[in-house]
Each structure stands twice: as C-alpha cells, then as structure tokens.
Design a protein around this motif. Structure first.
Motif, mmCIF file in Angstrom:
data_model
loop_
_atom_site.group_PDB
_atom_site.id
_atom_site.type_symbol
_atom_site.label_atom_id
_atom_site.label_comp_id
_atom_site.label_asym_id
_atom_site.label_seq_id
_atom_site.Cartn_x
_atom_site.Cartn_y
_atom_site.Cartn_z
ATOM 1 N N THR A 298 91.380 -31.733 54.641
ATOM 2 C CA THR A 298 92.363 -32.653 55.229
ATOM 3 C C THR A 298 92.201 -32.671 56.747
ATOM 4 O O THR A 298 92.153 -33.741 57.359
ATOM 5 C CB THR A 298 93.796 -32.223 54.878
ATOM 6 O OG1 THR A 298 93.893 -32.067 53.462
ATOM 7 C CG2 THR A 298 94.805 -33.248 55.329
ATOM 8 N N PHE B 198 94.972 -38.619 49.552
ATOM 9 C CA PHE B 198 94.516 -37.941 48.347
ATOM 10 C C PHE B 198 94.344 -36.437 48.603
ATOM 11 O O PHE B 198 94.785 -35.605 47.807
ATOM 12 C CB PHE B 198 93.198 -38.553 47.862
ATOM 13 C CG PHE B 198 92.524 -37.731 46.797
ATOM 14 C CD1 PHE B 198 92.991 -37.756 45.492
ATOM 15 C CD2 PHE B 198 91.453 -36.900 47.117
ATOM 16 C CE1 PHE B 198 92.398 -36.974 44.521
ATOM 17 C CE2 PHE B 198 90.862 -36.114 46.153
ATOM 18 C CZ PHE B 198 91.331 -36.148 44.845
ATOM 19 N N LEU B 199 93.728 -36.100 49.750
ATOM 20 C CA LEU B 199 93.495 -34.684 50.066
ATOM 21 C C LEU B 199 94.807 -33.926 50.209
ATOM 22 O O LEU B 199 94.931 -32.783 49.754
ATOM 23 C CB LEU B 199 92.674 -34.559 51.354
ATOM 24 C CG LEU B 199 91.201 -34.939 51.260
ATOM 25 C CD1 LEU B 199 90.575 -34.965 52.639
ATOM 26 C CD2 LEU B 199 90.449 -33.965 50.366
ATOM 27 N N GLN B 200 95.809 -34.592 50.835
ATOM 28 C CA GLN B 200 97.099 -33.923 51.006
ATOM 29 C C GLN B 200 97.775 -33.705 49.662
ATOM 30 O O GLN B 200 98.359 -32.655 49.410
ATOM 31 C CB GLN B 200 98.001 -34.747 51.930
ATOM 32 C CG GLN B 200 97.629 -34.527 53.388
ATOM 33 C CD GLN B 200 98.304 -35.499 54.313
ATOM 34 O OE1 GLN B 200 98.731 -36.574 53.892
ATOM 35 N NE2 GLN B 200 98.393 -35.152 55.581
ATOM 36 N N TRP B 201 97.650 -34.706 48.759
ATOM 37 C CA TRP B 201 98.223 -34.579 47.413
ATOM 38 C C TRP B 201 97.536 -33.421 46.678
ATOM 39 O O TRP B 201 98.180 -32.596 46.041
ATOM 40 C CB TRP B 201 98.019 -35.907 46.671
ATOM 41 C CG TRP B 201 98.284 -35.847 45.206
ATOM 42 C CD1 TRP B 201 99.507 -35.922 44.595
ATOM 43 C CD2 TRP B 201 97.318 -35.690 44.164
ATOM 44 N NE1 TRP B 201 99.354 -35.826 43.240
ATOM 45 C CE2 TRP B 201 98.028 -35.688 42.935
ATOM 46 C CE3 TRP B 201 95.929 -35.575 44.150
ATOM 47 C CZ2 TRP B 201 97.384 -35.548 41.703
ATOM 48 C CZ3 TRP B 201 95.288 -35.442 42.928
ATOM 49 C CH2 TRP B 201 96.018 -35.423 41.726
ATOM 50 N N TRP B 202 96.211 -33.339 46.821
ATOM 51 C CA TRP B 202 95.435 -32.276 46.187
ATOM 52 C C TRP B 202 95.894 -30.903 46.695
ATOM 53 O O TRP B 202 96.110 -29.961 45.930
ATOM 54 C CB TRP B 202 93.949 -32.519 46.487
ATOM 55 C CG TRP B 202 93.011 -31.511 45.900
ATOM 56 C CD1 TRP B 202 93.084 -30.940 44.655
ATOM 57 C CD2 TRP B 202 91.845 -30.959 46.532
ATOM 58 N NE1 TRP B 202 92.036 -30.087 44.468
ATOM 59 C CE2 TRP B 202 91.261 -30.078 45.599
ATOM 60 C CE3 TRP B 202 91.235 -31.150 47.775
ATOM 61 C CZ2 TRP B 202 90.094 -29.362 45.885
ATOM 62 C CZ3 TRP B 202 90.077 -30.449 48.052
ATOM 63 C CH2 TRP B 202 89.519 -29.565 47.119
ATOM 64 N N GLY B 203 96.080 -30.835 48.035
ATOM 65 C CA GLY B 203 96.507 -29.578 48.642
ATOM 66 C C GLY B 203 97.868 -29.126 48.132
ATOM 67 O O GLY B 203 98.084 -27.960 47.830
ATOM 68 N N ARG C 203 99.236 -29.965 45.264
ATOM 69 C CA ARG C 203 99.135 -29.591 43.860
ATOM 70 C C ARG C 203 98.563 -28.185 43.747
ATOM 71 O O ARG C 203 99.007 -27.386 42.945
ATOM 72 C CB ARG C 203 98.233 -30.585 43.126
ATOM 73 C CG ARG C 203 98.709 -30.884 41.725
ATOM 74 C CD ARG C 203 97.705 -31.725 41.006
ATOM 75 N NE ARG C 203 96.378 -31.117 41.074
ATOM 76 C CZ ARG C 203 95.371 -31.474 40.292
ATOM 77 N NH1 ARG C 203 95.533 -32.430 39.413
ATOM 78 N NH2 ARG C 203 94.194 -30.895 40.393
ATOM 79 N N ARG C 204 97.560 -27.916 44.599
ATOM 80 C CA ARG C 204 96.940 -26.595 44.567
ATOM 81 C C ARG C 204 97.941 -25.506 44.942
ATOM 82 O O ARG C 204 98.033 -24.475 44.268
ATOM 83 C CB ARG C 204 95.763 -26.539 45.540
ATOM 84 C CG ARG C 204 94.501 -27.121 44.973
ATOM 85 C CD ARG C 204 93.843 -26.172 43.970
ATOM 86 N NE ARG C 204 93.177 -25.081 44.661
ATOM 87 C CZ ARG C 204 91.925 -25.160 45.078
ATOM 88 N NH1 ARG C 204 91.219 -26.231 44.865
ATOM 89 N NH2 ARG C 204 91.371 -24.152 45.709
ATOM 90 N N PRO D 201 91.439 -27.281 50.518
ATOM 91 C CA PRO D 201 92.103 -28.592 50.649
ATOM 92 C C PRO D 201 92.602 -28.847 52.069
ATOM 93 O O PRO D 201 92.413 -29.940 52.606
ATOM 94 C CB PRO D 201 93.272 -28.500 49.667
ATOM 95 C CG PRO D 201 92.883 -27.452 48.695
ATOM 96 C CD PRO D 201 92.075 -26.466 49.466
#
Lengths: 276, 265
Positions: A198, A264-269, A271-272, A194
């Motif tokens: 980003t 979106f990528l930062q949110w994904w990161g 969450r991960r 992620p």
C-alpha cells in the motif's frame, strides 16, 4: 433494498446534500470537463497526440523514476519504520515527527533545496562530481526529488502494523531455531506485506503526478529529463489546449487505476489483520 | 540498522531542511530581511494567506458535513463516496489546475461569457482560490470519517431521545468529541493550502505583486538567479512546515487520548 437505513439522528439529507453539491462543483464537474473536452477528438487524433516520441519519452522518465523512487522508499521506509518502532534512541520523537516533513514542506521549497544540494558544487553533489556522476539536471535528479516526496508513505503505512505486531511470534520462531533472516522472511515480512505494498503504491501514485519539486532539479530537457506533468504545462503555454487535455486524460486514467489498486490493497490489509 | 536508517533520513530529509536556512542566511541578515520585506514578497504573503483563509474554512465545513453523513448513517454507495472524496489526492496538481482553465479560461466553456461580463477567474485571485480548495478537499473529511465512525452514534442518539435538536446535538455532543480531529485536519489542510505549487501555478499567470503566491514567488526569484532571495522566501515556508509538524505532533497525541477515552466508555 432501501437507499438508507432508518436512524433517529437528523440532518442526513442536509449533510449528504451539501457533501454531494460541494464535491460536484469543486471536483466532479471540473474533472469531467477534461473528459468531455477530449471527446471532441477522434480516437486516432487522440492516440497520435498521446504517443508522440517526446510524450513517450516523458512517460518513460515519469514512470521509471517514480517506480525506482517508490522501490527505494519501500526498502528504506520499512527500515525506518522498524527502527522507529523497535529501537530507543535519543531524539527519536523528533525524528519520528520529521519523517512527515515532505508532506508539510511546500514542493517548490523541496525542489530548490534539493537542487542546491545535488548540483555539482552542492554539499552532496560535490562528492559525486569527481566520480563523473551528475545528479541535478539529469534523470537521476528526478529520482532524488521523487524519493524525497514519497518518503513518508511507506513509513506511515508500515509503522502501525509493526506496532501491533506481537513480539511473541518472533521470539517463538527464534526459540524454535529460526535465524534472523528466517524470522524476517517467514514472520515479519508476510505480516507487513499488505501495508508495504500500500505504501509503495501511494508513493508511486504521488510521484507520477509530482511537479513542483521535480521541475527545479530535472533540467527539463525534452526527450531526456522532461516529466509528463511539465509537458502538459508546456503545451498549455503554447495554447495547445487539445494536446494538454489529451495528456491530462491519460494522467487521470492512470490516477484512477492507481486509486483502485490502493483501495484493493487497503482492503486486503484489513482482511489480513482481521484474520490474525 | 539504526545507523543506516538515520543515514538515509539525514541525506534525504535533514540536510535539505538545514540547507534551506543556510542558503537563506548565507548572504547575511540584511539581504534576508530585504528579500522578505520586498513589496512583491509582502503581496505574495497576503495572497497566500487570503487563499488559505477561504479554502480552509470551506473544507472544514465540507469535512464535517461529509463525516456526519458517512459516519453516522448507513446508506448505499458509501464506499464510492469515500473514494470520490479522496480523488483530489490522486490527481496530479498540474491536472487540477488545468481542469479549471478548461472551464473558466478564455478557451473554456464559460470563458466567452465571463469575458463579456468582465469577470476574471483564470490568471486572477478566484482561480488561485479554486485550485487551492480543490487540492485540499480531502484533508478534514478523511481525518473525521474514521474518528466519527469509531465513536459510533450512541451519544448523539441519547441526546436526540432526551429532546435535543439536531444542531444542539451536533454542537454540544459531536463537535466536542471530534475537536482534536478537526484541528489536526485543519493544520494539514492549511499547510497544503499555503504550500501548493503545481495547481496554483497553472491558473495564476504569474503576475508579480498581484497573482503570485509565496511558492510561486520562490520560483520567480529562483529563475532570476536571485538565489539568496528565493531561499529567504522559501525559509518562511520551511518555517511554516516546521510549525505545522510541531502542532501536528501535539494534536496527534491529544487526538489519540480522545479516541482512547471514547473506547473506554
């Protein structure tokens, strides 16, 4: 649902009011001006303006070179981040600080320095000249400038993730018989993915809009080495305001899309990393 | 691995940096001094300092206000607001300049009215200042928002409950807690303000000695094939970048300490 939750602290209205006023005056109203300007054009007019062969060629160069530069930065940025986190060597602090140089160095300075280096008689260009490879004043030069500009993004997004990573996982994998490639592809790579994406998106977004460092090294030949931001300036200098604005709107829409992807990528990161 | 990483950094970072100073001093010290004490260069330095002196404080105030609202209160639409603050970073510098031309330029909305009242914004200093403010809006806010969010609201709440006024709370409790964050944002903001090229280039009109900032002066000299002078002026900006990085590294470590201290409480 209420707009704001209760708090004993004062100053909310003043702070938010000032923030919104400032943003509106400096950013939002001026930005919307360009959209309203193009609203004066009919759709076919707009479409013709932003799809002439010269404009299409500039998109190809801008996006192609930005993508290639971001890709190189993703690979080498990961490598640099890895070296900075896991290795000890003399001068490491200095190297770490200098990674941010492209953020701090004015783009015009980067532009003329890279041009001097990669020209046929430059320090680096002279090694490519006998091979028949010209870098400055060709699309390859655009790629070099955009690689320089985007260098810190991947390093700075991946570095904190690598720092937080437990070495136990890798050691466990190695003890269980994984070779170095397996450890990398199954343990390290998925963890940093992620952040890596980003960083890639940030470098790509920055490269698309870049102007200062590119115009010196590009040669700026229409159809060959002319980037879209330069084309906007060219149209402006010819008093073609409608054409310049139409192109600016295309660039703005692409910036918004990139901003959404990055969010979106930062949110994904996040969450991960929360899941781990 | 380490060799490959350092080779990449050498080719793309260290050599370009060294070459700026090499090219600047290649023709000797006298040529160098002549280039940076030229009246046009001095005028460019003054304009660059003026633009930064206006843009940076305004963005510090904005950053503090935005961070206070976003980090200390819960309200709807917060994430949209944060995205809007970041917007200038994702807009191409050329577009940032263009939007002001569309408003204040002769062909723009306010252009005819401004011309009637003899106010010049585009191709004049106010346009340069506006473009500089635009490209540097997010720097301090985006530094302070996460910092103030991490610090929470307990200390401020205690101060207010004990009878401190809003301003007292802000000046005596919040500001000391975020001072390194403010300084960090200010350093980065200043570097960008002094180095901005694309946006300023669109609104400046490139009038020598009056609407030329340092980066634009570098471009003019370079396009006149006066390479030694162009690199001499560029070396001033490169020096600024190095000072920025040194200060940034120092402040970063203090900032980290401050955050760690807060987390221990």
């Amino acid at each position: 649902m209420k707009f704001k939750q209760h708090s004993v602290l004062p100053g909310f209205n003043l702070a938010l009011g000032f923030t919104l006023l400032y943003l509106s005056l400096i950013v939002l109203i001026p930005l919307s001006a360009s959209f309203i300007r193009t609203a004066g054009l009919t759709w076919p007019e707009f479409w013709t303006m932003v799809t002439t062969p010269r404009v299409l060629a500039s998109y190809r160069l801008t996006f192609g070179a930005s993508f290639a530069a971001a890709l190189v930065n993703a690979v080498f940025g990961l490598l640099v981040a890895w070296v900075l986190v896991r290795y000890r060597f003399p001068g490491k602090k200095l190297v770490d600080a200098l990674v941010d140089l492209p953020f701090a160095l004015p783009t015009a300075v980067a532009g003329i320095a890279l041009t001097a280096l990669y020209a046929g008689n430059g320090w680096i260009g002279q090694f490519f000249e006998p091979l028949g490879i010209k870098i400055a004043f060709t699309p390859l030069g655009v790629f070099v400038a955009l690689t320089f500009i985007g260098l810190p993004f991947v390093v700075r997004t991946v570095q904190p993730v690598l720092e937080d990573m437990e070495t136990e996982l890798e050691e466990a994998a190695a003890t269980l018989g994984a070779n170095r490639f397996q450890t990398f592809s199954r343990i390290i790579f998925p963890t940093v993915l992620p952040a890596l994406m980003t960083g890639f998106a940030l470098a790509f977004a920055r490269a698309i809009g870049e102007y200062g460092s590119v115009i010196f090294i590009a040669g700026n030949m229409p159809m060959i080495s002319e980037i879209t931001p330069l084309l906007i300036i060219t149209k402006l200098e010819q008093y073609d305001y409608a054409g310049a604005t139409a192109l600016a709107v295309v660039m703005l829409v692409i910036s918004f899309i990139m901003l959404l992807i990055i969010n979106f990528l930062q949110w994904w990161g996040r969450r991960r990393s929360a899941a781990i | 691995m380490i060799g490959l990483a350092l080779l990449f950094l050498t080719l793309f970072l260290f050599v370009p940096l060294i070459s700026v100073f090499y090219e600047a001093l290649k023709k000797g010290w006298d040529v160098y001094m002549a280039a940076i004490t030229d009246p046009d260069a001095i005028a460019a330095i003054q304009l660059t300092l003026t633009a930064a002196a206006i843009a940076v404080p305004l963005n510090v105030i904005f950053g503090l206000a935005a961070a206070w609202a976003i980090a200390k209160f819960e309200f709807r639409g917060k994430s949209v607001l944060i995205t809007l603050i970041d917007l200038p970073f994702s807009v191409s510098p050329v577009v940032s300049g263009l939007i002001y031309v569309l408003i204040f330029g002769l062909q723009g909305w306010l252009g005819p009215w401004l011309a009637e009242h003899d106010v010049k914004i585009i191709f004049a200093v106010p346009g340069i200042v506006l473009a500089t403010i635009f490209v540097t809006v997010p720097f301090i806010a985006r530094e302070l928002i996460p910092l103030m969010q991490a610090q929470g609201t307990e200390e401020e709440e205690a101060a207010v409950v004990l009878g401190a006024s809003g301003w007292q709370t802000f000046l005596r409790v919040t500001l000391p807690n975020v001072k390194w964050g403010v300084l960090y944002g200010t350093i980065l903001c200043n570097a960008r303000a002094m180095g901005e090229f694309g946006a300023v280039s669109v609104v400046s009109g490139h009038i020598r000695g009056s609407t030329n900032t340092l980066p634009l002066h570098v471009e003019i000299l370079y396009n006149e094939y006066n390479f030694a002078a162009a690199f001499a002026v560029a070396s001033l900006l490169a020096l600024l970048a190095l000072i920025t990085l040194a200060l940034k590294t120092f402040v970063e470590s203090r900032n980290k300490q401050q955050l760690e201290n807060t987390n221990e409480h």
